[in-house]
Write an enzyme that holds these catalytic residues in place. Structure first.
Site, mmCIF file in Angstrom:
data_model
loop_
_atom_site.group_PDB
_atom_site.id
_atom_site.type_symbol
_atom_site.label_atom_id
_atom_site.label_comp_id
_atom_site.label_asym_id
_atom_site.label_seq_id
_atom_site.Cartn_x
_atom_site.Cartn_y
_atom_site.Cartn_z
ATOM 1 N N HIS A 1 1.302 -6.604 3.037
ATOM 2 C CA HIS A 1 2.152 -5.506 2.564
ATOM 3 C C HIS A 1 3.334 -6.034 1.740
ATOM 4 O O HIS A 1 3.771 -5.385 0.784
ATOM 5 C CB HIS A 1 2.674 -4.692 3.744
ATOM 6 C CG HIS A 1 1.667 -3.749 4.322
ATOM 7 N ND1 HIS A 1 0.934 -2.873 3.553
ATOM 8 C CD2 HIS A 1 1.270 -3.528 5.610
ATOM 9 C CE1 HIS A 1 0.140 -2.158 4.327
ATOM 10 N NE2 HIS A 1 0.317 -2.534 5.577
ATOM 11 N N HIS B 1 -1.771 -9.387 7.992
ATOM 12 C CA HIS B 1 -1.803 -8.001 7.517
ATOM 13 C C HIS B 1 -0.452 -7.596 6.939
ATOM 14 O O HIS B 1 -0.370 -7.065 5.813
ATOM 15 C CB HIS B 1 -2.190 -7.086 8.684
ATOM 16 C CG HIS B 1 -2.179 -5.630 8.358
ATOM 17 N ND1 HIS B 1 -3.331 -4.905 8.179
ATOM 18 C CD2 HIS B 1 -1.156 -4.739 8.187
ATOM 19 C CE1 HIS B 1 -3.034 -3.646 7.896
ATOM 20 N NE2 HIS B 1 -1.714 -3.519 7.913
ATOM 21 N N GLU B 2 0.613 -7.830 7.690
ATOM 22 C CA GLU B 2 1.933 -7.386 7.246
ATOM 23 C C GLU B 2 2.425 -8.186 6.043
ATOM 24 O O GLU B 2 3.086 -7.631 5.159
ATOM 25 C CB GLU B 2 2.946 -7.474 8.395
ATOM 26 C CG GLU B 2 2.651 -6.526 9.549
ATOM 27 C CD GLU B 2 2.622 -5.058 9.142
ATOM 28 O OE1 GLU B 2 3.325 -4.687 8.181
ATOM 29 O OE2 GLU B 2 1.892 -4.277 9.780
#
Length: 563
Positions: free
Chosen positions: A359, A355-356
């Site tokens: 980003h 997920h990160e």
């Protein structure tokens, strides 16, 4: 403070008044500047502007007090070993003991969650759940009430009818009424599935405990019991397939293949710790340098203790026509591979890392002209949508095998049955869990859109309506321990569900079955990631999907996963 510069505000207003043609992105930039100035009260008289700042300072002080009241580490409950039946020996051994030999269970999540999930004794679960549900003490309800009154006053000064409308106005949802409509539509759409899930839990309790009423304190325990009975999933065994030195290159490969990127590690770069690594990111076809990122992913003393992405420099167009290169930093706490310790990741850590890193890619692929719209500086309702799209590949067999391998023999990827079990685990009781979250989102939205609400009565009335007849657990008080509504997510708790719903629409519509298509990936990169905040998020989603975004794919994913 930049948004409180009256001189700059007057210049921007004068520029707009001249009516000169500017590009759509520049026009959006100017409108955002004016909005930010006016949300700080720059269009008010000096007296009212001072009142805005005074209210903001008072709100900040009360928010800190609310969190402080919840942070008491000393409150505990005492239980005998019999009253904690079902909890593993190693957990009991980790607990402090009172002089009478009884175990101390502190009202912290590290103690409360294991008790609610594993303790066989219903009265123990209820005692813990009630105490945890009022852990902010008697002071916090009045603190939250004062906070809400001050927020409404602030909103009215800034020409909004209530604080919820003020908070939601600059976001995708646009209005509190739209948030209510969204939450109620989602709740109704999963109602039938949630009823089936709750009936399953009630049946199991009846078999194990007899004709005792089913309460909120039973939800986590019986969810866990069903998962143990029907899911062939051992997270301890699963961890053996996720050594950090295999997971990270696998994640890199998925993002490079999907979005036409090339990552190159920079040797001998000056960094703040020897564990930190730095990478250049190039476009695969043109070899254009797109940006840089640092990885600081191993724990050490004194380091920030959570996982997040920090934008060190936003991409933008400079006055000479060149581009300012975006730079991102990913901070995490993954165990390092040393000697006989292979640095294994829990599955939750794999998902968080995926997920990160999403980003990071989101930040670097942005091509907005203005730093104001670059990287992660996008609509708060939109910012998590891309990363939530990426999370889906953590549950697809093909991509799971790219990021896994048994640590003693990395040629053996995760087994198919484990992949299937993970997918089932992800969807287990998803409708009931969603209902619980919607309950708190509605509570948050109502208290911030209505004056002088009796919060306990509101929650008591709302709970059975949303939770299929389950009453509020008597003795609890949500106003005493709802930190998201006190600071950070006030009137915007809905945003997590919002991003999950529209991410599901994008994934199901464009990446069916977890398809890793570079053609679709490049469309996503150009039509979604590249634009950042330079265009209305609804228009971005509609352009990528070829239609208006819908909740239908999200609902269908819940129903199909349950079949």
């Amino acid at each position: 403070m930049c948004s409180q510069r009256e001189d700059v505000y007057c210049v921007v207003k004068a520029f707009v008044a001249r009516g000169e043609w500017i590009s759509p992105e520049a026009n959006r930039y100017v409108q955002c500047l004016i909005r930010d100035f006016e949300r700080n009260g720059l269009n008010l008289t000096s007296t009212k502007r001072e009142e805005v700042q005074r209210l903001r300072a008072h709100i900040d002080d009360l928010s800190v007090l609310y969190i402080k009241n919840m942070s008491d580490e000393s409150t505990f409950l005492l239980f005998s070993e019999t009253e904690l039946a079902g909890l593993p020996t190693e957990f009991l051994q980790s607990l402090d003991k009172a002089e009478n030999g009884r175990f101390k269970v502190y009202l912290r999540s590290r103690h409360v969650i294991p008790v609610l999930e594993l303790c066989k004794i219903g009265t123990t679960r209820k005692t813990v759940a009630v105490a945890y549900g009022k852990r902010g003490g008697e002071a916090n309800p009045s603190v939250l009430k004062s906070l809400i009154q001050l927020r409404h006053k602030l909103a009215r000064l800034l020409s909004y009818s209530n604080y919820a409308d003020y908070a939601v106005a600059p976001r995708m949802a646009k209005s509190s009424s739209k948030v209510f409509e969204f939450l109620e539509d989602i709740s109704a759409s999963v109602n039938e599935l949630a009823v089936r899930e709750l009936d399953m839990l009630k049946d199991l309790k009846r078999k194990e405990e007899g004709e005792f009423p089913f309460g909120n304190e039973d939800l986590l325990y019986y969810m866990k019991r069903v998962e143990e009975q029907y899911l062939d999933l051992d997270f301890g065994a699963l961890k053996q397939y996720f050594p950090i030195n295999l997971v990270l290159p696998g994640i890199f490969k998925i993002f490079q293949d999907l979005f036409g990127l090339r990552f190159e590690e920079i040797a001998d770069v000056e960094v703040w710790h020897s564990d930190v690594r730095a990478f250049s990111v190039f476009d695969l076809s043109s070899s254009e340098l797109l940006g840089y990122f640092y990885l600081d992913i191993h724990p050490r003393e004194g380091k920030y203790g959570h996982i997040c992405v920090v934008a060190l420099q936003n991409g933008s167009l400079l006055s000479n026509g060149a581009r300012q290169i975006p730079v991102a930093l990913l901070i995490s706490q993954c165990q390092k591979e040393v000697d006989d310790h292979p640095g294994l990741l829990r599955f939750s850590e794999v998902v968080n890392l995926f997920h990160e890193f999403g980003h990071v890619v989101q930040h670097i692929c942005n091509r907005a002209s203005f730093a104001r719209f670059s990287g992660l500086r996008v609509d708060p309702d939109f910012v998590e949508i891309p990363a939530r799209v990426f999370e889906n590949w953590c549950y697809e067999s093909f991509s799971l095998k790219l990021i896994s391998g048994f640590h003693q023999d990395i040629t053996k990827p995760i087994e198919d049955r484990m992949c299937e079990s993970l997918k089932r685990w992800r969807s287990s009781f998803s409708a009931l869990k969603l209902k619980q979250e919607i309950l708190y989102c509605l509570f948050d939205q109502i208290i911030h859109s209505t004056e002088d609400v009796d919060m306990v009565k509101l929650f008591r009335d709302l709970h059975p309506k949303v939770m299929l007849g389950l009453p509020m657990l008597e003795g609890t008080n949500p106003a005493s321990c709802f930190p998201r509504s006190a600071v950070g997510f006030e009137a915007t708790c809905y945003s997590r569900i919002w991003s999950e719903v529209f991410a599901a629409d994008m994934f199901a519509s464009k990446f069916p079955g977890g398809l890793l298509s570079q053609y679709i990936g490049m469309q996503f990169r150009k039509k979604v990631l590249a634009l950042g905040g330079s265009k209305d998020p609804i228009d971005i989603l509609s352009d990528f999907l070829g239609r208006e975004p819908s909740i239908q794919a999200f609902v269908e994913s819940k129903v199909q996963a349950s079949l």
